[in-house]
Design a protein around this motif. Structure first.
Motif, mmCIF file in Angstrom:
data_model
loop_
_atom_site.group_PDB
_atom_site.id
_atom_site.type_symbol
_atom_site.label_atom_id
_atom_site.label_comp_id
_atom_site.label_asym_id
_atom_site.label_seq_id
_atom_site.Cartn_x
_atom_site.Cartn_y
_atom_site.Cartn_z
ATOM 1 N N THR A 33 0.850 -1.198 0.000
ATOM 2 C CA THR A 33 0.000 0.000 0.000
ATOM 3 C C THR A 33 0.882 1.243 0.000
ATOM 4 O O THR A 33 1.680 1.433 0.912
ATOM 5 C CB THR A 33 -0.916 0.026 1.233
ATOM 6 O OG1 THR A 33 -1.730 -1.142 1.247
ATOM 7 C CG2 THR A 33 -1.799 1.269 1.220
ATOM 8 N N PRO A 146 -1.121 -4.922 -3.606
ATOM 9 C CA PRO A 146 -2.440 -4.769 -2.959
ATOM 10 C C PRO A 146 -3.602 -5.077 -3.895
ATOM 11 O O PRO A 146 -4.552 -4.308 -4.021
ATOM 12 C CB PRO A 146 -2.428 -3.296 -2.548
ATOM 13 C CG PRO A 146 -1.623 -2.630 -3.625
ATOM 14 C CD PRO A 146 -0.555 -3.626 -4.000
ATOM 15 N N GLY A 177 -7.907 3.941 1.261
ATOM 16 C CA GLY A 177 -7.149 2.717 1.012
ATOM 17 C C GLY A 177 -7.484 2.090 -0.324
ATOM 18 O O GLY A 177 -6.599 1.639 -1.056
ATOM 19 N N TYR A 178 -8.777 2.074 -0.659
ATOM 20 C CA TYR A 178 -9.197 1.473 -1.923
ATOM 21 C C TYR A 178 -8.569 2.197 -3.108
ATOM 22 O O TYR A 178 -8.092 1.554 -4.053
ATOM 23 C CB TYR A 178 -10.723 1.514 -2.018
ATOM 24 C CG TYR A 178 -11.288 0.776 -3.203
ATOM 25 C CD1 TYR A 178 -11.254 -0.604 -3.257
ATOM 26 C CD2 TYR A 178 -11.882 1.467 -4.262
ATOM 27 C CE1 TYR A 178 -11.778 -1.297 -4.345
ATOM 28 C CE2 TYR A 178 -12.425 0.786 -5.348
ATOM 29 C CZ TYR A 178 -12.375 -0.598 -5.385
ATOM 30 O OH TYR A 178 -12.896 -1.277 -6.454
ATOM 31 N N LYS A 180 -5.770 3.929 -3.145
ATOM 32 C CA LYS A 180 -4.335 3.623 -3.163
ATOM 33 C C LYS A 180 -4.073 2.262 -3.792
ATOM 34 O O LYS A 180 -3.149 2.090 -4.584
ATOM 35 C CB LYS A 180 -3.774 3.649 -1.742
ATOM 36 C CG LYS A 180 -3.665 5.028 -1.113
ATOM 37 C CD LYS A 180 -3.117 4.899 0.298
ATOM 38 C CE LYS A 180 -2.900 6.233 0.973
ATOM 39 N NZ LYS A 180 -2.367 6.076 2.342
ATOM 40 N N TRP A 181 -4.884 1.272 -3.407
ATOM 41 C CA TRP A 181 -4.670 -0.081 -3.926
ATOM 42 C C TRP A 181 -4.943 -0.145 -5.424
ATOM 43 O O TRP A 181 -4.210 -0.789 -6.172
ATOM 44 C CB TRP A 181 -5.584 -1.064 -3.195
ATOM 45 C CG TRP A 181 -5.343 -1.119 -1.720
ATOM 46 C CD1 TRP A 181 -4.197 -0.751 -1.049
ATOM 47 C CD2 TRP A 181 -6.258 -1.532 -0.714
ATOM 48 N NE1 TRP A 181 -4.353 -0.921 0.294
ATOM 49 C CE2 TRP A 181 -5.612 -1.394 0.537
ATOM 50 C CE3 TRP A 181 -7.563 -2.005 -0.735
ATOM 51 C CZ2 TRP A 181 -6.227 -1.724 1.749
ATOM 52 C CZ3 TRP A 181 -8.179 -2.330 0.465
ATOM 53 C CH2 TRP A 181 -7.510 -2.199 1.683
ATOM 54 N N ASN A 184 -2.108 1.735 -7.298
ATOM 55 C CA ASN A 184 -0.854 0.992 -7.266
ATOM 56 C C ASN A 184 -0.902 -0.237 -8.164
ATOM 57 O O ASN A 184 0.085 -0.555 -8.848
ATOM 58 C CB ASN A 184 -0.512 0.582 -5.834
ATOM 59 C CG ASN A 184 0.815 -0.130 -5.742
ATOM 60 O OD1 ASN A 184 0.878 -1.362 -5.738
ATOM 61 N ND2 ASN A 184 1.899 0.636 -5.688
#
Length: 210
Positions: A33, A146, A177-178, A180-181, A184
């Motif tokens: 992450t 991720p 977070g979603y 970012k994943w 990435n």
């Protein structure tokens, strides 16, 4: 009076910190992450073009849940990784999981799906249609980034193959977070974005504090 005022202020600080840094209880997140700044840099470099068609797509072109040894496949390893605790080796028979997308605590692994953060069909439309079957298999079983996470089957199936312009996790505090994943994964696998997808990801990334 001063003591009561200080206690009230302290309670508010705890509430706000808990809200701002709302995190799941699960012991593990998908690896890799990125920070907010790293995800922003990755988003800025991704190619923005219209999506390809679904012509020729099938899930069988992304062989998934590979056998990983000791009786375990990819799904079982993600269940183990994302659990607070679990019983059984492979298969996992019970445990405790926190579904990051909707904030639901789950004790029965049959109530969980392993979500491909970037869905296989979305990857196909974003460049994976030109990959070899072997590369698509690596993508569908990627334990290094991720791309895989255990979540309730209801949220995973409501998502389907949608991108963030049409589907986002129902739990608002999971948007950071979603995003970012998703960013990435597309960056690591050199997949493209469409314009509406990038705009949605930017809005979600803006909710991050770090």
């Amino acid at each position: 009076m001063l003591k009561k005022s200080l206690m009230f202020i302290f309670a508010m600080i705890l509430f706000l910190v808990g809200y701002q840094f709302d995190v799941p209880t699960a012991s593990a997140f998908p690896p890799g992450t990125p920070s907010k700044s790293a995800a922003q840099s990755q988003l800025d470099t991704l190619t923005v073009i219209p999506e390809d068609s679904m012509s020729g797509y099938s899930r069988e072109k992304f062989p998934h849940w590979d056998y990983k040894g000791n009786g375990c496949d990819t799904r079982q390893l993600v269940l183990q990784r994302d659990a607070d605790y679990y019983s059984g080796d492979c298969p996992v028979t019970s445990g405790k999981w926190y579904s990051y997308y909707d904030g639901v605590t789950v004790y029965d692994p049959s109530d969980l799906d392993i979500d491909h953060v970037v869905p296989l069909a979305e990857a196909w439309r974003s460049g994976a249609n030109d990959w070899s079957t072997q590369k698509r298999e690596y993508f569908a079983n990627d334990l290094n980034g991720p791309q895989l996470i255990a979540v309730t089957y209801s949220t995973n199936r409501s998502k389907g193959d949608q991108d963030p312009s049409t589907w986002q996790p129902p739990r608002y505090s999971s948007h950071c977070g979603y995003a970012k994943w998703w960013i990435n994964t597309k960056y690591s696998w050199d997949l493209s974005l469409q314009s509406s997808e990038k705009s949605a990801l930017q809005s979600m990334l803006n909710t991050c504090h770090y």
